[in-house]
Write a protein that holds these residues in place. Structure first.
Motif, PDB file in Angstrom:
ATOM      1  N   GLY A 104      39.758 -14.285 -22.892  1.00 45.80           N
ATOM      2  CA  GLY A 104      39.833 -12.952 -22.283  1.00 45.80           C
ATOM      3  C   GLY A 104      39.190 -11.922 -23.201  1.00 45.80           C
ATOM      4  O   GLY A 104      38.521 -10.985 -22.758  1.00 45.80           O
ATOM      5  N   GLY A 105      39.345 -12.143 -24.505  1.00 46.37           N
ATOM      6  CA  GLY A 105      38.788 -11.204 -25.497  1.00 46.37           C
ATOM      7  C   GLY A 105      37.267 -11.245 -25.568  1.00 46.37           C
ATOM      8  O   GLY A 105      36.638 -10.293 -26.028  1.00 46.37           O
ATOM      9  N   LEU A 106      36.661 -12.326 -25.049  1.00 52.10           N
ATOM     10  CA  LEU A 106      35.181 -12.393 -25.059  1.00 52.10           C
ATOM     11  C   LEU A 106      34.603 -11.198 -24.306  1.00 52.10           C
ATOM     12  O   LEU A 106      33.507 -10.734 -24.581  1.00 52.10           O
ATOM     13  N   ALA A 107      35.409 -10.696 -23.341  1.00 51.66           N
ATOM     14  CA  ALA A 107      34.937  -9.552 -22.542  1.00 51.66           C
ATOM     15  C   ALA A 107      34.630  -8.371 -23.459  1.00 51.66           C
ATOM     16  O   ALA A 107      33.740  -7.566 -23.192  1.00 51.66           O
ATOM     17  N   ALA A 108      35.345  -8.280 -24.566  1.00 51.08           N
ATOM     18  CA  ALA A 108      35.131  -7.157 -25.487  1.00 51.08           C
ATOM     19  C   ALA A 108      33.818  -7.312 -26.247  1.00 51.08           C
ATOM     20  O   ALA A 108      33.311  -6.361 -26.826  1.00 51.08           O
ATOM     21  N   PHE A 109      33.250  -8.510 -26.211  1.00 55.07           N
ATOM     22  CA  PHE A 109      32.008  -8.736 -26.954  1.00 55.07           C
ATOM     23  C   PHE A 109      30.799  -8.854 -26.036  1.00 55.07           C
ATOM     24  O   PHE A 109      29.689  -8.530 -26.396  1.00 55.07           O
ATOM     25  N   TYR A 110      31.022  -9.379 -24.832  1.00 53.73           N
ATOM     26  CA  TYR A 110      29.851  -9.689 -23.996  1.00 53.73           C
ATOM     27  C   TYR A 110      29.885  -9.014 -22.634  1.00 53.73           C
ATOM     28  O   TYR A 110      29.058  -9.281 -21.786  1.00 53.73           O
ATOM     29  N   HIS A 111      30.862  -8.140 -22.413  1.00 45.53           N
ATOM     30  CA  HIS A 111      30.999  -7.628 -21.051  1.00 45.53           C
ATOM     31  C   HIS A 111      30.304  -6.287 -20.857  1.00 45.53           C
ATOM     32  O   HIS A 111      29.856  -5.961 -19.770  1.00 45.53           O
TER      33      HIS A 111
END
Ligand code: SDX
Length: 392
Positions: A104-111
């Motif tokens: 879910g935290g990937l959204a903070a890097f790639y969203h």
């Protein structure tokens, strides 16, 4: 609420969806990915090629395969700051809890600025997720055991890289066992997609709101964790531990317990919402289990013996025959993963790594073909309308 409920045609419409990715015939025990039978794919293809097929609809040409595989290899590293995310978890946190949070935290890097209406941006998101899931999964395991994370290596294929990141350590050279790598790739293939199962439906419902793909996959991971779904592979190993020995009377005792409604014990890895015949993946998984344990000289593994005897007794028992209960994909996978050295708390994480390609293919299909927000209806069973009591 007799007479209160009026039939709403929308009820059915919101419950179903159209998809051309995977076809299952539960009665016949058929599973096709874009028309190809799972057994043929498992015996002739590999996970990366299957991922291409699921995502784009056709098998890749040689050049398409080389480019796709190379692109995945070049996206396996994760943002260095993501490593800090793990430190917020207790060391003994279940790896699925960590994976759910980190993905879910990937959204903070790639969203940021991700425009999901653009096919190329959806493709890049899909590649990022396919490529990074093994890295994140292995990081969950390394965090659990207090060992340093291993960076992915571009000289290894998908399954080899996962095994290296899981088991390699800086103190010695890690030698890839080709039997383990082939078995790992086979397990990835057999769990890749399965039509509208609970976790894929979760991803589609989350995606229908326009949420970013990383949040949607995180929702799928959460749904997969349940023991009735992806958590069953870990539950099978716990069940085999509980059964303990393969003596006839002992196994019969547990089979009888599984039939007893007052006993919470269930044969984990048995039964399926759709299959009323053998799960075709279970057949391939059983062959793989025999191959791997045979090559490792573990054909007499006590848990394998219990599993085989349990399967035989259950398949001859009227209770299971009448209810059309057969082994499913999870019945043998845990035995193989344990033989490879994967700890039981990582079994469902392996399932999630594999199922990510199914989830993201369904997400991509839905976003690209036009969609409305999912809104399942209900059969109302509550009170009919009534007035609030007057205050006296
Ligand atoms: C996966 O949907 C997918 O495609 C999922 C999956 C995928 O790839 O995404 O295939 C992956 O989730 C495989 C399933 C893994 N789960 C397990 O192995 C857990 C054990 N299985 C059961 O919990 C159960 O079989 C389910 C949840 C899988 C299916 O449940 P159903 O279809 O709702 O079956 P049911 O509960 O209606 O059972 C019908 C009858 C009941 O008895 P009666 O009420 O008719 O007397 O069969 C019995 C159940 O009690 N039953 C079992 C049983 N499974 C069902 N009895 C003993 N042991 C079992 N495992």
């Amino acid at each position: 609420a007799e007479g209160f409920f009026t039939y709403d045609p929308g009820f059915v419409a919101t419950a179903a969806c159209e998809s051309g990715i995977t076809y299952i015939d539960g009665g016949e025990g058929v599973l096709l990915h874009r028309g190809y039978p799972i057994a043929q794919l498992a015996n002739n293809s590999n996970f990366v090629e299957l991922s291409y097929l699921l995502l784009f609809g056709e098998l890749p040409s040689k050049e398409e395969y080389v480019n796709f595989e190379k692109t995945i290899r070049n996206h396996t590293m994760v943002h260095e700051q993501l490593a800090n995310f793990f430190k917020g978890f207790r060391r003994d946190a279940h790896p699925m809890a960590i994976l759910c949070g980190v993905v879910g935290g990937l959204a903070a890097f790639y969203h940021d600025n991700l425009d999901i209406t653009k096919e190329e941006e959806r493709r890049v998101s899909a590649i990022r997720l396919i490529a990074k899931m093994p890295t994140l999964a292995a990081m969950c395991h390394k965090y659990n055991i207090g060992q340093p994370f291993n960076y992915p290596r571009n000289d290894l294929n998908y399954a080899e890289n996962f095994l290296y990141m899981m088991f390699g350590n800086p103190c010695e050279e890690y030698k890839i066992n080709p039997v383990f790598a082939k078995a790992m790739d086979r397990i990835f293939m057999l769990h890749a997609d399965h039509e509208q199962n609970a976790s894929t439906s979760t991803v589609r419902l989350a995606g229908s709101t326009g949420a970013n793909p990383f949040a949607c996959i995180s929702a799928g991971i959460a749904a997969l964790w349940g023991p009735a779904h992806g958590g069953a592979n870990e539950a099978v190993l716990n069940m085999l531990d509980e059964i303990g020995d393969d003596s006839e009377e002992n196994i019969q005792r547990f089979v009888d317990r599984a039939k007893d409604k007052d006993d919470p014990f269930r044969l984990m890895g048995f039964g399926h919402r759709v299959y009323r015949n053998f799960d075709p993946r279970a057949k391939v998984m059983k062959e793989t289990c025999d191959q791997v344990l045979g090559e490792l000289g573990m054909a007499d593994d006590p848990q394998l013996k219990i599993a085989k005897r349990l399967e035989q007794i259950a398949l001859e028992d009227d209770y299971f025959i009448e209810r059309q209960l057969y082994p499913n994909v999870d019945f043998y996978s845990g035995i193989i993963l344990k033989a490879i050295g994967v700890p039981a708390n990582m079994f469902t994480v392996v399932f999630a790594v594999s199922r990510t390609i199914g989830w993201i293919s369904h997400w991509n299909e839905m976003i690209s073909t036009g969609y409305r927000i999912g809104r399942p209806r209900q059969l109302y069973t509550g009170h009919t309308q009534r007035d609030y009591p007057e205050k006296n």
